[in-house]
Design a protein around this motif. Sequence first.
Motif, PDB file in Angstrom:
ATOM      1  N   GLU A 100       3.950  -7.644   1.039  1.00 21.37           N
ATOM      2  CA  GLU A 100       2.433  -7.900   0.067  1.00 21.37           C
ATOM      3  C   GLU A 100       3.388  -8.030  -1.631  1.00 21.37           C
ATOM      4  OE1 GLU A 100       2.900  -3.073   0.270  1.00 21.37           O
ATOM      5  OE2 GLU A 100       1.534  -3.352   1.361  1.00 21.37           O
ATOM      6  N   MET A 128       0.790  -1.212   0.196  1.00 21.07           N
ATOM      7  CA  MET A 128       0.197  -0.377  -0.117  1.00 21.07           C
ATOM      8  C   MET A 128       0.742   1.499   0.077  1.00 21.07           C
ATOM      9  SD  MET A 128       0.732   1.058   3.457  1.00 21.07           S
ATOM     10  CE  MET A 128       1.839   0.164   4.181  1.00 21.07           C
ATOM     11  N   GLN A 129       0.537   1.975  -0.384  1.00 22.56           N
ATOM     12  CA  GLN A 129       1.123   3.256  -0.407  1.00 22.56           C
ATOM     13  C   GLN A 129       0.720   4.268   0.651  1.00 22.56           C
ATOM     14  OE1 GLN A 129       3.244   4.003  -1.947  1.00 22.56           O
ATOM     15  NE2 GLN A 129       3.635   6.039  -2.674  1.00 22.56           N
ATOM     16  N   HIS A 178       2.973  -3.796  -4.830  1.00 18.45           N
ATOM     17  CA  HIS A 178       2.481  -3.461  -4.051  1.00 18.45           C
ATOM     18  C   HIS A 178       1.219  -4.851  -4.022  1.00 18.45           C
ATOM     19  CE1 HIS A 178       5.034  -0.447  -2.338  1.00 18.45           C
ATOM     20  NE2 HIS A 178       5.339  -0.421  -3.411  1.00 18.45           N
ATOM     21  N   VAL A 179       0.506  -4.040  -3.173  1.00 18.75           N
ATOM     22  CA  VAL A 179      -1.128  -5.127  -2.566  1.00 18.75           C
ATOM     23  C   VAL A 179      -1.147  -3.910  -2.243  1.00 18.75           C
ATOM     24  CG1 VAL A 179      -2.320  -6.417  -1.602  1.00 18.75           C
ATOM     25  CG2 VAL A 179       0.167  -7.597  -2.708  1.00 18.75           C
ATOM     26  N   HIS A 187       7.356  -3.888   0.699  1.00 15.34           N
ATOM     27  CA  HIS A 187       6.441  -3.840   1.804  1.00 15.34           C
ATOM     28  C   HIS A 187       6.111  -5.361   1.512  1.00 15.34           C
ATOM     29  CE1 HIS A 187       4.384   0.887   1.106  1.00 15.34           C
ATOM     30  NE2 HIS A 187       5.690   0.265   2.048  1.00 15.34           N
TER      31      HIS A 187
HETATM   32 ZN   LIG Z   1       3.104  -1.564  -0.385  1.00 17.05          ZN
END
Ligand SMILES: [Zn+2]
Length: 607
Positions: free
Chosen positions: A134, A1-2, A232-233, A131
């Motif tokens: 992810e 996630m961002q 990412h997820v 991350h």
């Molecule tokens: Zn992420």
Amino acid sequence: MQQPRFPMSPSFVGTIVSLTMAMAAPAARAREPAPSPTSDILPPTMPWQGASERLIAAAGDPWITPAEAAGFRTTPRYAEVRSWLERLAATSPLVTVQGFGRTTEGRELIYVRASKGGRNKPVVLVQGGIHAGEIDGKDAGLMLLRDIAMRGRDSLLDTVDLVFVPIYNIDGHEQSSPYNYPHIRGPAEKGRDGNARGIDLNRDYAKLDAPESRAMVGLIRSLDPILYIDCHVSEGFDMQYDITFTYAGWGRYARHRATAGWLENRFGPAVSQALTAAGHVPTLYPSPIDSRQPDKGIRYSPEGSRYSTGYGDFIGMPTVLVENHMLKPYRRRVLGTYVLLEAALKIAATDAARIAAAKAKDRASRPTELLTRWKPAPIPIGWIEQFKGVAFDTYPSPASGRMEQRWLARPITFRMPIIGQEPVETVRLPAAWWVPPAQTEVIERLRLHGIAFETVATARTLRVDQVRLVDPKMTQPKEGRYPVTARFVHGQSEQLMPAGSVRVPADQPLGLLAASLLEPESQDSFLAWGFFPEMLAPAPDTDAFVLAALGEHVLATQPGVKAAFDARLHDDPAFAADPDARLAWLYAQAGPGHPHVLRYPIAREVD
Ligand SMILES: [Zn+2]
């Protein structure tokens, strides 16, 4: 996630597990293999099948990847990934495994280079696990490398090389637990987001505190890829889309327009088409304004250089953030990532010359301004007419004591507003920044970034803009630092720059990155990250009778200071009642040359 997530402790997760087990199971749930002890807390999924399922190796295949062999219920640890890749490299002449640095805990960072040889071929750089929970990119990359090296997909390498970092945040990856990333549907155990010191590597591209970040920026500089993909997820809200991706500012708010244009006009359509053909449901990553009310809209905004995508934008390198949808089963997410990566290699190969031209154009541009603050625009800048959402209702949660969302696995469509941004503050770039020789941490990082500078051999006097901080505040510790906020007062004066000072010209390909690091107003500046705590210390003690006499002299000779002093006495009773604060304030106003007046040590050379 961002986007930042709300903190979730293991004990909180445990509460959800026991609560959910006490509740009746939702009816007609499409059963996927249960990948994790926490998976039962997640909403039901919708059934899926797609052509990409044919990518999975058959049981007993000697080159089956660990995730395939496990039915995508688990993901391999670092040692297993490394030995699998080394076995592939020992068998295929197309694959080599190389180290490029050490993690905080001393593990070797590795990348795989898949290449048919030939000098100076353009590189596509892909990373998994920044991350570490992810981790879709890692298992997809292993499958793709297998198919390139052993199964006839080597034509992907005719004109480009693939450099693949299977696990970027290895230390976080090895701290595996079923309670990390409980919002992500598989694999069963996942790593955590921060590195061994809890630093989020996707907030560290600008400040370069972590050894992992330094190694990665070094790798980026040595490869200068034509495309950089960061896997990412997501988190947030349920929707029908499975594979989503985006770029800094969604293109519209990008700092460098030529590379952003290539991503928007060439990369996005090519990858979307391939994913759709393989049975996936792609879209540009929808960053929600409010995940509890998805129809409030999604956000388009500029990005800071702390992020992979923002960093790519600042240096003119096409960079893609892949955000697979958290609630889709791991198997589906890995397959979609494979399709995306393969399509990315193809479009990068086709467009290699076009991308190189876009990079050159961006790096030859010389922006004169840096946008530092923005705010949501009051009126949507556009609408997605048929956003593919998922229905939800709400129920009173005995755990939270309020109404919570319950996603129903029922597809709906709705009109989704796109919330844009309007500028609040823009700073004009100086001709150069001057860094005193004492600021070794800053100078070291400029060097790591590859920002050009000159170390002057002899002292020089010149006219500069110097910045003073007003009401500086150290904020909540973040990413291993104490960030600082302040208001800034600019003022020009003649200053002596001692020998050994570093002059960083704005007129260079990395001028905009330099601005994001050195302009005090920038949200990713070294100042904002708290690099100069010494500046915030109070002036040294002096006897009150001296300070009082000095203050009286200032009040008698500087009418502007006297007016400001009188106003503050009037407006701020606590200040008026504090003799030492009054004397310290007057001492700080005493004039140029005073070393203890919240002066930002980096000067701006004016034209
Ligand atoms: Zn992420």
